[in-house]
Design a protein around this motif. Structure first.
Motif, short mmCIF file in Angstrom:
data_model
loop_
_atom_site.label_atom_id
_atom_site.label_comp_id
_atom_site.label_asym_id
_atom_site.label_seq_id
_atom_site.Cartn_x
_atom_site.Cartn_y
_atom_site.Cartn_z
N GLY A 84 0.77 -1.31 -0.03
CA GLY A 84 0.11 -0.14 0.16
C GLY A 84 0.93 1.49 0.06
O GLY A 84 0.39 2.27 -0.34
N SER A 85 2.20 1.16 0.24
CA SER A 85 3.05 2.13 0.10
C SER A 85 3.28 2.62 -1.28
O SER A 85 3.25 1.99 -2.30
CB SER A 85 4.44 2.06 0.95
OG SER A 85 5.26 1.22 0.22
N ASP A 86 3.45 4.14 -1.61
CA ASP A 86 3.71 4.54 -2.69
C ASP A 86 5.07 4.38 -3.29
O ASP A 86 6.00 4.35 -2.48
CB ASP A 86 3.46 6.24 -2.63
CG ASP A 86 2.31 6.54 -2.52
OD1 ASP A 86 1.29 5.88 -3.18
OD2 ASP A 86 1.82 7.59 -1.87
N PHE A 87 5.51 4.12 -4.54
CA PHE A 87 6.74 4.09 -5.13
C PHE A 87 7.02 5.24 -6.01
O PHE A 87 6.28 5.83 -6.92
CB PHE A 87 6.51 2.64 -6.16
CG PHE A 87 7.82 2.67 -6.98
CD1 PHE A 87 8.88 1.76 -6.23
CD2 PHE A 87 7.77 3.12 -7.95
CE1 PHE A 87 10.13 1.67 -6.97
CE2 PHE A 87 9.15 2.74 -8.92
CZ PHE A 87 10.28 2.05 -8.04
N ASN A 88 8.11 5.81 -5.66
CA ASN A 88 8.65 6.90 -6.07
C ASN A 88 9.39 6.65 -7.44
O ASN A 88 10.77 6.28 -7.34
CB ASN A 88 9.49 7.87 -5.21
CG ASN A 88 9.62 9.12 -5.71
OD1 ASN A 88 9.43 9.64 -6.93
ND2 ASN A 88 10.41 9.74 -5.09
N ALA A 89 8.94 6.71 -8.62
CA ALA A 89 9.55 6.11 -9.68
C ALA A 89 10.60 7.28 -10.12
O ALA A 89 11.71 7.00 -11.10
CB ALA A 89 8.85 6.21 -10.74
N ASP A 90 10.54 8.60 -9.60
CA ASP A 90 11.65 9.86 -10.10
C ASP A 90 12.60 9.84 -8.95
O ASP A 90 13.16 10.93 -8.87
CB ASP A 90 11.01 10.89 -9.97
CG ASP A 90 9.64 11.09 -11.38
OD1 ASP A 90 10.24 10.45 -12.46
OD2 ASP A 90 8.71 11.32 -11.43
N ALA A 91 13.00 9.16 -7.98
CA ALA A 91 13.78 9.00 -6.81
C ALA A 91 15.18 9.10 -7.41
O ALA A 91 15.36 8.47 -8.45
CB ALA A 91 13.40 7.80 -6.13
N THR A 92 15.97 9.68 -6.44
CA THR A 92 17.26 9.69 -6.69
C THR A 92 17.69 8.91 -5.51
O THR A 92 17.58 9.13 -4.33
CB THR A 92 17.96 11.10 -6.72
OG1 THR A 92 17.65 11.90 -7.71
CG2 THR A 92 19.85 11.04 -6.77
N ILE A 93 18.56 7.79 -5.80
CA ILE A 93 19.23 6.85 -4.75
C ILE A 93 20.92 6.95 -4.85
O ILE A 93 21.30 6.93 -5.89
CB ILE A 93 18.78 5.38 -5.04
CG1 ILE A 93 17.31 5.28 -5.54
CG2 ILE A 93 19.28 4.50 -4.00
CD1 ILE A 93 16.49 5.53 -4.32
N ALA A 94 21.27 7.36 -3.50
CA ALA A 94 22.61 7.44 -3.30
C ALA A 94 23.22 5.94 -2.82
O ALA A 94 22.85 5.59 -1.96
CB ALA A 94 22.90 8.66 -2.34
N LEU A 95 24.22 5.69 -3.76
CA LEU A 95 24.67 4.31 -2.99
C LEU A 95 25.85 4.62 -2.05
O LEU A 95 26.74 5.53 -2.73
CB LEU A 95 25.02 3.29 -4.31
CG LEU A 95 24.14 2.98 -5.27
CD1 LEU A 95 24.63 1.93 -6.48
CD2 LEU A 95 23.02 2.03 -4.50
N GLN A 96 25.93 3.95 -1.35
CA GLN A 96 27.38 4.05 -0.32
C GLN A 96 28.35 3.11 -0.85
O GLN A 96 28.20 1.96 -1.03
CB GLN A 96 26.67 3.72 1.05
CG GLN A 96 25.67 4.90 1.43
CD GLN A 96 25.99 6.42 1.58
OE1 GLN A 96 27.16 6.51 2.05
NE2 GLN A 96 25.11 7.12 0.78
N PRO A 97 29.65 3.44 -0.47
CA PRO A 97 30.71 2.41 -0.64
C PRO A 97 30.51 1.24 0.23
O PRO A 97 29.85 1.20 1.39
CB PRO A 97 31.95 3.28 -0.16
CG PRO A 97 31.49 4.62 -0.30
CD PRO A 97 30.23 4.60 -0.02
N GLY A 98 30.63 -0.13 -0.12
CA GLY A 98 30.77 -1.35 0.69
C GLY A 98 30.73 -2.43 -0.24
O GLY A 98 30.91 -2.41 -1.25
#
Length: 110
Positions: A84-98
């Motif tokens: 039921g939560s919304d999906f943000n298709a325009d999101a910016t996702i920051a990956l962390q080193p690891g």
């Protein structure tokens, strides 16, 4: 969708997997993987499908979109949204080193 590093620079070559699950069954219905371009962006085409559904005592199926992003040298990003939560298709996702781990297989995702 856009994928960047911790400093906000675009990450080319990141594998972005979009998974559609249904609840209350938890079954995976669709899986598609795209690779980010030089701007760190990926585009998934929209999908529409007519469905006939029989309602039982538990109600109707609810679709939940999950996202897995992996690139060597970065910690794998996996979102686990609530039904039921919304999906943000325009999101910016920051990956962390690891350490990079593989996205869940179809069997692990069901």
């Amino acid at each position: 969708m856009r994928v960047v590093d911790a400093a906000g620079a675009p990450l080319a070559g990141a594998s972005v997997t979009l998974l559609a699950n249904t609840y209350p069954y938890g079954r995976e219905h669709h899986r598609e993987t795209q690779v980010t371009d030089a701007a760190g962006e990926v585009l998934f085409s929209s999908r529409r499908e007519w469905r006939a559904e029989t309602l039982f005592i538990h109600g109707a199926q609810v679709f939940v979109w999950r996202l897995c992003i992996a690139k060597p040298g970065y910690a794998t990003y996996l979102n686990l949204p609530e039904p039921g939560s919304d999906f943000n298709a325009d999101a910016t996702i920051a990956l962390q080193p690891g350490a990079t781990t593989p996205c869940p297989s179809r069997a692990e995702n069901s």
